[in-house]
Design an enzyme around this catalytic site. Structure first.
Site, PDB file in Angstrom:
ATOM      1  N   LYS A 272       0.836  -1.201   0.000  1.00  0.00           N
ATOM      2  CA  LYS A 272       0.000   0.000   0.000  1.00  0.00           C
ATOM      3  C   LYS A 272       0.871   1.251   0.000  1.00  0.00           C
ATOM      4  O   LYS A 272       0.579   2.235  -0.695  1.00  0.00           O
ATOM      5  CB  LYS A 272      -0.926   0.010   1.224  1.00  0.00           C
ATOM      6  CG  LYS A 272      -2.053  -1.003   1.168  1.00  0.00           C
ATOM      7  CD  LYS A 272      -2.863  -0.991   2.459  1.00  0.00           C
ATOM      8  CE  LYS A 272      -3.962  -2.033   2.445  1.00  0.00           C
ATOM      9  NZ  LYS A 272      -4.760  -2.043   3.702  1.00  0.00           N
TER      10      LYS A 272
ATOM     11  N   ALA B 285      -1.003   1.225   6.567  1.00  0.00           N
ATOM     12  CA  ALA B 285      -1.182   0.191   7.583  1.00  0.00           C
ATOM     13  C   ALA B 285      -2.166  -0.851   7.074  1.00  0.00           C
ATOM     14  O   ALA B 285      -2.970  -0.591   6.175  1.00  0.00           O
ATOM     15  CB  ALA B 285      -1.695   0.804   8.884  1.00  0.00           C
ATOM     16  N   ASP B 286      -2.075  -2.009   7.666  1.00  0.00           N
ATOM     17  CA  ASP B 286      -3.035  -3.068   7.364  1.00  0.00           C
ATOM     18  C   ASP B 286      -3.302  -3.836   8.647  1.00  0.00           C
ATOM     19  O   ASP B 286      -2.377  -4.108   9.421  1.00  0.00           O
ATOM     20  CB  ASP B 286      -2.511  -4.012   6.286  1.00  0.00           C
ATOM     21  CG  ASP B 286      -3.612  -4.916   5.760  1.00  0.00           C
ATOM     22  OD1 ASP B 286      -4.497  -4.412   5.050  1.00  0.00           O
ATOM     23  OD2 ASP B 286      -3.596  -6.131   6.067  1.00  0.00           O
ATOM     24  N   THR B 287      -4.564  -4.160   8.875  1.00  0.00           N
ATOM     25  CA  THR B 287      -4.963  -4.881  10.082  1.00  0.00           C
ATOM     26  C   THR B 287      -5.676  -6.169   9.702  1.00  0.00           C
ATOM     27  O   THR B 287      -6.544  -6.163   8.824  1.00  0.00           O
ATOM     28  CB  THR B 287      -5.899  -4.014  10.949  1.00  0.00           C
ATOM     29  OG1 THR B 287      -5.216  -2.814  11.318  1.00  0.00           O
ATOM     30  CG2 THR B 287      -6.326  -4.759  12.212  1.00  0.00           C
TER      31      THR B 287
END
Length: 198
Positions: free
Chosen positions: A52, A72-74
């Protein structure tokens, strides 16, 4: 006020950064989020955050503002299986039923890039859900809150009533761990709140 480019459409991430005193500009990215064969949860979430960020770096927004890009990635995982956003009501019911009475993991990877530097980290949490009745699950789904959330719940919203115990970072479960994010910004030499020193 220190500026930052957030490569995410998440209102929660933007709110966290704004509350920390940053002037937040946003852009969205479009990447393939399909897990690779035999990819671990850790490797997947970190790869998503990095990809990203790199997509945002190649976008025209990168040239408009000479500021760090934060992405960010969750993911929510149960027994090393990623639980994504529910596809429909039946899928939300399936996910919440699986989480009922269990400990699951919430991992958030953060990536920060500026000029020629790029740093990333993973923050991990253990979340214990109380045992849920089907009536509770149906009532929660009826609010609409689970439908756009990884793991079909939002800890900062109504879903927080299901969390019996949290080991880790509340903001990490929300989608942007504040402590780790500030550490990454310090690594690239960017201005962080004056009261923060890692």
């Amino acid at each position: 006020m220190s500026k930052i480019l957030l490569a995410s459409g998440s209102p929660r991430r933007r709110e966290i950064l704004t509350n920390l005193g940053f002037e937040v500009h946003t852009c969205t990215t479009n990447i393939d989020e399909t897990p690779q064969p035999n990819e671990s949860v850790d490797d997947y979430v970190k790869r998503m955050a990095v990809e990203k960020n790199q997509a945002a770096q190649s976008d025209s927004n990168r040239h408009i503002l000479d500021v760090p890009i934060l992405s960010a990635d969750t993911v929510v995982a149960l027994h090393n299986q990623i639980l994504g956003k529910p596809k429909d009501v039946a899928d939300a019911q399936r996910i919440l039923t699986a989480l009922s009475g269990c400990v699951h993991q919430v991992l958030t990877a953060v990536c920060v890039s500026y000029q020629e530097h790029e740093y990333a980290c993973i923050q991990k949490n253990q979340v214990q859900f109380k045992s849920l009745t089907q009536d509770e699950i149906h009532a929660y789904i009826a609010t609409g809150e689970p439908m756009d959330k990884a793991g079909a719940y939002g800890i900062q919203g109504l879903g927080g009533v299901f969390v019996a115990n949290l080991s880790g970072s509340f903001t990490g479960v929300m989608g942007l761990p504040v402590f780790e994010t500030m550490q990454l910004l310090q690594q690239i030499g960017w201005t962080t709140p004056p009261f923060f020193s890692s």
